[in-house]
Each structure stands twice: as C-alpha cells, then as structure tokens.
Design a protein around this motif. Structure first.
Motif, short mmCIF file in Angstrom:
data_model
loop_
_atom_site.label_atom_id
_atom_site.label_comp_id
_atom_site.label_asym_id
_atom_site.label_seq_id
_atom_site.Cartn_x
_atom_site.Cartn_y
_atom_site.Cartn_z
N PHE A 167 11.94 2.22 -4.34
CA PHE A 167 12.75 0.99 -4.30
C PHE A 167 12.74 0.37 -2.91
O PHE A 167 12.76 -0.86 -2.76
N LEU A 168 12.72 1.22 -1.87
CA LEU A 168 12.65 0.71 -0.51
C LEU A 168 11.39 -0.12 -0.30
O LEU A 168 11.45 -1.27 0.16
N PHE A 169 10.24 0.44 -0.67
CA PHE A 169 8.99 -0.29 -0.45
C PHE A 169 8.83 -1.47 -1.41
O PHE A 169 8.20 -2.47 -1.06
N LEU A 170 9.42 -1.36 -2.59
CA LEU A 170 9.43 -2.51 -3.49
C LEU A 170 10.18 -3.67 -2.84
O LEU A 170 9.71 -4.81 -2.81
N GLY A 171 11.36 -3.37 -2.31
CA GLY A 171 12.15 -4.39 -1.64
C GLY A 171 11.48 -4.93 -0.40
O GLY A 171 11.45 -6.16 -0.17
N LEU A 172 10.92 -4.05 0.42
CA LEU A 172 10.25 -4.48 1.65
C LEU A 172 9.04 -5.36 1.35
O LEU A 172 8.78 -6.35 2.05
N PRO A 204 13.84 -13.28 -0.96
CA PRO A 204 14.04 -12.38 0.18
C PRO A 204 15.43 -11.78 0.27
O PRO A 204 15.58 -10.61 0.64
N HIS A 205 16.47 -12.55 -0.09
CA HIS A 205 17.82 -12.00 0.03
C HIS A 205 18.03 -10.84 -0.94
O HIS A 205 18.57 -9.79 -0.57
N VAL A 206 17.56 -11.01 -2.17
CA VAL A 206 17.73 -9.98 -3.20
C VAL A 206 16.97 -8.72 -2.82
O VAL A 206 17.52 -7.60 -2.83
N PHE A 207 15.69 -8.88 -2.50
CA PHE A 207 14.86 -7.70 -2.22
C PHE A 207 15.20 -7.06 -0.88
O PHE A 207 15.04 -5.86 -0.71
N HIS A 208 15.67 -7.87 0.07
CA HIS A 208 16.13 -7.30 1.34
C HIS A 208 17.33 -6.39 1.09
O HIS A 208 17.42 -5.29 1.67
N THR A 209 18.23 -6.83 0.21
CA THR A 209 19.41 -6.03 -0.12
C THR A 209 19.02 -4.75 -0.85
O THR A 209 19.57 -3.67 -0.58
N ILE A 210 18.07 -4.85 -1.79
CA ILE A 210 17.58 -3.67 -2.50
C ILE A 210 17.01 -2.65 -1.51
O ILE A 210 17.32 -1.45 -1.57
N ALA A 211 16.19 -3.15 -0.58
CA ALA A 211 15.59 -2.27 0.42
C ALA A 211 16.65 -1.61 1.29
O ALA A 211 16.57 -0.42 1.60
N GLY A 225 0.82 -1.21 0.00
CA GLY A 225 0.00 0.00 0.00
C GLY A 225 0.85 1.25 0.00
O GLY A 225 0.56 2.22 -0.73
N TYR A 226 1.92 1.24 0.79
CA TYR A 226 2.82 2.40 0.83
C TYR A 226 3.58 2.54 -0.48
O TYR A 226 3.92 3.66 -0.89
N LEU A 227 3.85 1.43 -1.16
CA LEU A 227 4.51 1.51 -2.46
C LEU A 227 3.62 2.25 -3.47
O LEU A 227 4.09 3.14 -4.18
N VAL A 228 2.35 1.88 -3.51
CA VAL A 228 1.41 2.56 -4.41
C VAL A 228 1.31 4.04 -4.06
O VAL A 228 1.36 4.91 -4.93
N PHE A 229 1.19 4.31 -2.77
CA PHE A 229 1.11 5.71 -2.31
C PHE A 229 2.35 6.49 -2.73
O PHE A 229 2.26 7.62 -3.23
N THR A 230 3.53 5.89 -2.55
CA THR A 230 4.77 6.57 -2.87
C THR A 230 4.92 6.82 -4.37
O THR A 230 5.50 7.83 -4.79
#
Length: 207
Positions: free
Chosen positions: A144-149, A158-165, A116-121
């Motif tokens: 990118f933070l909320f995409l990763g989270l 999880p490892h990839v997106f955790h690193t992106i976040a 939801g926060y990704l869409v808002f952002t």
C-alpha cells in the motif's frame, strides 16, 4: 610421514531480522510523521533514512546472506538501497547538491522507481505468506505504501494516495517494532514470548 589433520569449524550467525526490522521501523515512523504533517521538513529524516533505513537493513542483508537466506538477503538489501536512494533524493530536493539538480528534478522519475518497487514487493509478499503473519502484514502495508507513492508521484489523486502512503508507512513502523521485539525476545528466551503467527501453508505444507 606427515598426516593431514583437518578440523571443521562451524560458524553460527545470529538471526539479523530484529536489526533489519528495527531499522525499517524507525525510518518509517520518522518519514510517516512528515507525510502526515505531524512534523515538518526532511532535515532530520535524512539521517534516519541513511543510518537506520539503509545501513541497518544492509547489515541485516549481509548477515542473512551468510545464513543462506535468499528471501531475507533480497528483502533487506533491496529496501536498504531504497533508503540510500531516498536520502540522496531528499538532499537533491533540498538543494544540497546545487540548484541545477534541484531545478531539474522530475518527480515522475520517482514514480517509475516506486512502481518497480511495488512490483518487487508484490513478489516478496507471496514469499512472506510462508514466513509468518507479522512479516506478511508488514509486506502488505509496504504494498500500500508503494501504491500510494507511485500514484502520488504521477499526480493521480495526489491527496488521496499521499494519505494512503502516509498511514501505510506509519503502520509499517508500528508492526515492525513489534516484529523486532518478537524476534529478539523469542530467540533470547528460547520460546514464543511474542507470537508472530505461523506460515499460511498456501504454497507449501505447514510445518
């Protein structure tokens, strides 16, 4: 015979952007250090989330509301309450409110909140296009933070997106610190001491 004598008083509020960006900068620097493994645990992250991420941005939200700044009010307010919620989530995770809440926590519920926060952002990023380049960079990094989270919370790579976040959050902290300095010094000196970049002029004409 009485006559009405009225005096108009104009109250001018200072731009609260520097305080809001400073709060965002500090909490994201602390939180990203934990995500990147530079620091351990969340015990010291919680106070910064509540007092800087939440209260500092809430203060900026209230002040921007007085200035009739819908964009600033909405942005600072939404992210202030995000950090209030994250502080509470971390307290639950650590068992501060009891083992029952900690045991029943489902990380995928965070995924829906992050989505939801990704869409808002993404909507707010469109608005930042017509603010300045520094703010636009911050919002792109928040995307990118909320995409990763979001994907991390749902267990997708999880490892990839955790690193992106983590790296996006560190970038938010660094750029927000620059934005804080620019906001304060440009207003203090009365000229562009630190450039922030002009609005892009995509959705409305450049001024």
């Amino acid at each position: 015979m009485q006559t009405d004598s009225r005096t108009q008083v104009k109250i001018i509020n200072a731009d609260p952007s520097a305080m809001g960006l400073f709060g965002l900068a500090i909490v994201t620097l602390v939180a990203s250090s934990q995500k990147l493994g530079i620091t351990d645990g969340l015990s010291y992250a919680i106070p910064w989330a509540i007092f800087l991420g939440a209260f500092a941005q809430l203060f900026a939200c209230i002040q921007d509301s007085k200035r009739n700044n819908t964009f600033g009010t909405t942005a600072f307010g939404a992210y202030a309450f995000f950090w209030f919620a994250m502080g509470a989530n971390w307290l639950i995770k650590m068992g501060v409110f009891g083992s029952t809440l900690a045991e029943q926590a489902d990380g995928k519920q965070l995924g829906f909140a992050f989505a939801g926060y990704l869409v808002f952002t993404l909507f707010m990023t469109l608005g930042a296009v017509e603010a300045n380049k520094v703010l636009l960079i911050i919002f792109i990094l928040i995307d990118f933070l909320f995409l990763g989270l979001t994907f991390d919370a749902f267990g997708v790579a999880p490892h990839v997106f955790h690193t992106i976040a983590a790296y996006a959050e560190m970038g938010i902290g660094i750029v927000s610190l620059y934005g804080t300095g620019a906001s304060v010094l440009n207003a203090h000196f009365g000229y562009t001491f630190l450039p922030v970049g002009r609005p892009s002029g995509i959705f409305k004409a450049k001024v």
